[in-house]
Every structure is written in structure tokens, then in C-alpha cells.
Design a protein around this motif. Structure first.
Motif, PDB file in Angstrom:
ATOM      1  N   VAL A 101     -45.391  52.803  28.684  1.00  0.00           N
ATOM      2  CA  VAL A 101     -46.148  53.860  29.370  1.00  0.00           C
ATOM      3  C   VAL A 101     -45.390  54.342  30.611  1.00  0.00           C
ATOM      4  CG1 VAL A 101     -48.299  54.369  30.595  1.00  0.00           C
ATOM      5  CG2 VAL A 101     -48.367  53.079  28.467  1.00  0.00           C
ATOM      6  N   HIS A 104     -42.231  56.222  29.338  1.00  0.00           N
ATOM      7  CA  HIS A 104     -42.468  57.197  28.247  1.00  0.00           C
ATOM      8  C   HIS A 104     -41.562  56.916  27.059  1.00  0.00           C
ATOM      9  CE1 HIS A 104     -44.712  60.433  30.758  1.00  0.00           C
ATOM     10  NE2 HIS A 104     -44.859  59.236  31.268  1.00  0.00           N
ATOM     11  N   GLU A 106     -40.589  56.757  23.556  1.00  0.00           N
ATOM     12  CA  GLU A 106     -41.072  57.320  22.285  1.00  0.00           C
ATOM     13  C   GLU A 106     -40.521  56.527  21.104  1.00  0.00           C
ATOM     14  OE1 GLU A 106     -43.380  59.274  22.006  1.00  0.00           O
ATOM     15  OE2 GLU A 106     -43.469  60.497  23.815  1.00  0.00           O
ATOM     16  N   PHE A 109     -44.948  55.752  23.014  1.00  0.00           N
ATOM     17  CA  PHE A 109     -45.751  56.352  24.075  1.00  0.00           C
ATOM     18  C   PHE A 109     -46.779  57.327  23.487  1.00  0.00           C
ATOM     19  CE2 PHE A 109     -46.421  59.707  27.299  1.00  0.00           C
ATOM     20  CZ  PHE A 109     -47.057  58.936  28.255  1.00  0.00           C
ATOM     21  N   SER A 110     -46.321  58.150  22.519  1.00  0.00           N
ATOM     22  CA  SER A 110     -47.243  59.120  21.912  1.00  0.00           C
ATOM     23  C   SER A 110     -48.328  58.437  21.103  1.00  0.00           C
ATOM     24  CB  SER A 110     -46.466  60.077  21.000  1.00  0.00           C
ATOM     25  OG  SER A 110     -45.528  60.772  21.770  1.00  0.00           O
ATOM     26  N   ARG A 113     -50.655  57.108  23.925  1.00  0.00           N
ATOM     27  CA  ARG A 113     -51.316  58.203  24.649  1.00  0.00           C
ATOM     28  C   ARG A 113     -51.033  59.516  23.921  1.00  0.00           C
ATOM     29  NH1 ARG A 113     -50.089  58.701  30.953  1.00  0.00           N
ATOM     30  NH2 ARG A 113     -50.923  56.568  30.884  1.00  0.00           N
TER      31      ARG A 113
END
Lengths: 193, 108
Positions: A101, A104, A106, A109-110, A113
Motif C-alpha cells: 500500500v 503502490h 502493482e 495494490f489495485s 484498493r
């Protein structure tokens, strides 16, 4: 039925994996298979039974089973160092989630969130990883709670320190996040982000 | 804390079939064929029913022809009482209600 009957061998292999309390049912399925003539029906029956052999119904409700496992865990004689290592490992999920988090990372992270703001999924995940820290503290402290054959408890400094550290970590993070959620989401203070 | 859930439609079908001839021992594969339920669903149902004391199990005395004896199933008194109770709770209309009434008629 012959010795090269693949359906029977497949089911027999799966039945060997069944838990001790369910082996009678494995034998029942094997015996039933022996009475089915059609090759197609044998395979259909065998594959269904393989699923049952690999995932048999639980003997008792999940919560009861978990409670009994906890009881077993408290009576095992796991070496203190291993218990400490296991306890410490349960801090990793929180550390990983925090790193994902904060940086970020990836595609994780997606997943955590999906939108622009903290989602319900993120809160649930957070609660889960925080509870793991608490479970880690219990695991680390377990050797301290154990009594030896003479009925005495022994003190293991490493386990005590680690359990204390995990408990304090849990308390600090929970209090910090709780205050944050209270101010931002409950009180709705402006510029909370 | 024990829970008491209404049986699923598949479990109800098995209960009804067994209740038709309560004194007759049945085979697992025959139950699959008569209900149209696959083995992967049938055996978990049988296992759960037996766990709850609703199903009595036994092994055949001798199968013959070099085959192993088969496992046999029939309802216990508690299983039969459950089927009787179900008749009071399922709706009078609909497929389940019809099957249940037919099953009870066969059992009587």
C-alpha cells in the motif's frame, strides 16, 4: 474389473489420503465401484468419489474443530525457538500489505484498493493481518504457558520478548488506525487525508 | 452450539427415497441412479446423515463373484422422524412437496 482398471486405481489412491475417521467411507466407495459394469459409469462414479475422498465432509462444525485444534496446540511440546519463529512469521502479512500500500506495488495494490480511496475490502484485509499479529503473539507465548511433567512452567526470554513485541505492535497499530478512522470517517474532520 | 438447518433439496430427495422402504437396505450407486444425484454429492450426503445418526450403515454379508461386499444404508428411527417432520414444514405445493408426499405414501 481387472488389475489395470485405472478408475479403481485412481479412486484407491485418493482413498488412501482420506482422514482416519473416514476410511470406512473410502472402502464403501471402492466396494461400490467394484459392482459397476459400464466403463463410462465407472469413471463417472470414481471421479465423483475421488472428490469426496479428497474433500470429505468435516466430522464436526468448523468452529468446534478450530477450538479443538487450539486445545491441541496448547498441549503440544513444540520447541520454544520454533514457536518464536512461527509467531514472528505471522507479522509478515501485515508487513507485506503495508509495503504494497505504501509503495503502490502493482498488481497487488489495485487488488487491495480497487478505487481511489480505502475500500471495505482493504479494511477487512487489514483486520485479518492485524489478527494474525495477535495470533503470532499467542504462538510465541505458548511455550511459556506450557507446564512440564512436574507441573511447572519454564521461562523463555526470547519467546516472552517476541510475544510482548507482537502484542505492543498490534496495540499500537490498532490504536493508531482506530484513531485515524474515528477522526476521518466518524467525526468527518476536514483535510483528514 | 449445534445448528439445525433444513436439509437441502438433494438431501431431502435421498431421505425420501430411503423412507419409501424404510426396512430395506440400499446401495450407494442405486441411490445415485434413482435420485439422479452424482456420487460426488451422494456420498457427502450419506456421510452427513450417518454422522447425525439419521442413517444406519452396514456391510453386506457376502457379495460373491469375487467382488467385495457392498456398504448398505437405511434410515434410523431419527431419520424417519425427520422425514415425518419435513412433511409438516415443506409447502403443500411444488415439486418438493409432491415428492415428499409421494415418499411418505410409499413409506406408509
Amino acid at each position: 474389473m481387472n488389475r489395470n482398471d485405472l478408475a479403481l486405481r485412481t479412486l484407491r489412491a485418493a482413498v488412501r489420503l482420506m482422514p482416519a475417521g473416514r476410511t470406512g467411507w473410502g472402502a464403501a466407495m471402492l466396494a461400490e465401484l467394484a459392482h459397476i459394469e459400464s466403463r463410462l459409469h465407472r469413471w463417472e462414479f470414481a471421479l465423483g468419489c475421488v472428490r469426496v475422498a479428497l474433500f470429505p465432509p468435516r466430522k464436526q462444525p468448523l468452529l468446534l474443530a478450530a477450538t479443538e485444534n487450539m486445545h491441541l496446540m496448547s498441549t503440544t511440546t513444540e520447541p520454544p525457538l520454533r514457536a518464536a519463529a512461527r509467531g514472528a512469521l505471522l507479522l509478515l502479512p501485515f508487513a507485506c500489505m503495508n509495503a504494497i500500500v505504501a509503495n503502490h506495488v502493482e498488481p497487488f495494490f489495485s487488488l487491495i484498493r480497487p478505487g481511489a480511496h480505502t475500500s471495505a475490502r482493504e479494511y477487512v484485509l487489514l483486520a485479518a493481518v492485524l489478527l494474525l499479529i495477535l495470533a503470532g503473539a499467542y504462538l510465541a507465548a505458548r511455550p511459556l504457558l506450557r507446564k512440564d511433567s512436574a507441573g511447572r512452567r519454564r521461562f523463555y526470554p526470547l519467546n516472552a520478548l517476541l510475544a510482548l513485541f507482537l502484542l505492543l505492535t498490534f496495540a499500537a497499530i490498532t490504536a493508531g488506525l482506530g484513531a485515524d478512522i474515528y477522526h476521518c470517517d466518524v467525526q468527518g474532520l476536514p483535510n483528514c487525508d | 452450539m449445534s445448528r439445525s438447518r433444513a436439509p437441502s433439496e438433494q438431501t431431502t430427495a435421498v431421505l425420501l427415497l430411503l423412507a419409501r422402504q424404510p426396512s430395506v437396505w440400499q446401495h450407494g450407486y442405486d441411490l445415485c441412479q434413482q435420485t439422479g444425484i452424482k456420487a460426488g454429492s451422494m456420498y457427502p450426503i450419506l456421510i452427513r446423515l450417518a454422522d447425525r445418526g439419521l442413517l444406519e450403515t452396514a456391510w453386506e454379508e457376502a457379495a460373491g463373484q469375487g467382488r467385495p461386499p457392498r456398504h448398505l444404508y437405511r434410515l434410523t428411527g431419527a431419520g424417519l422422524r425427520l422425514v415425518a417432520d419435513l412433511s409438516n414444514t415443506v409447502p403443500a405445493q411444488g415439486a418438493l412437496g409432491s415428492r415428499l408426499r409421494a415418499g411418505l405414501a410409499g413409506a406408509g
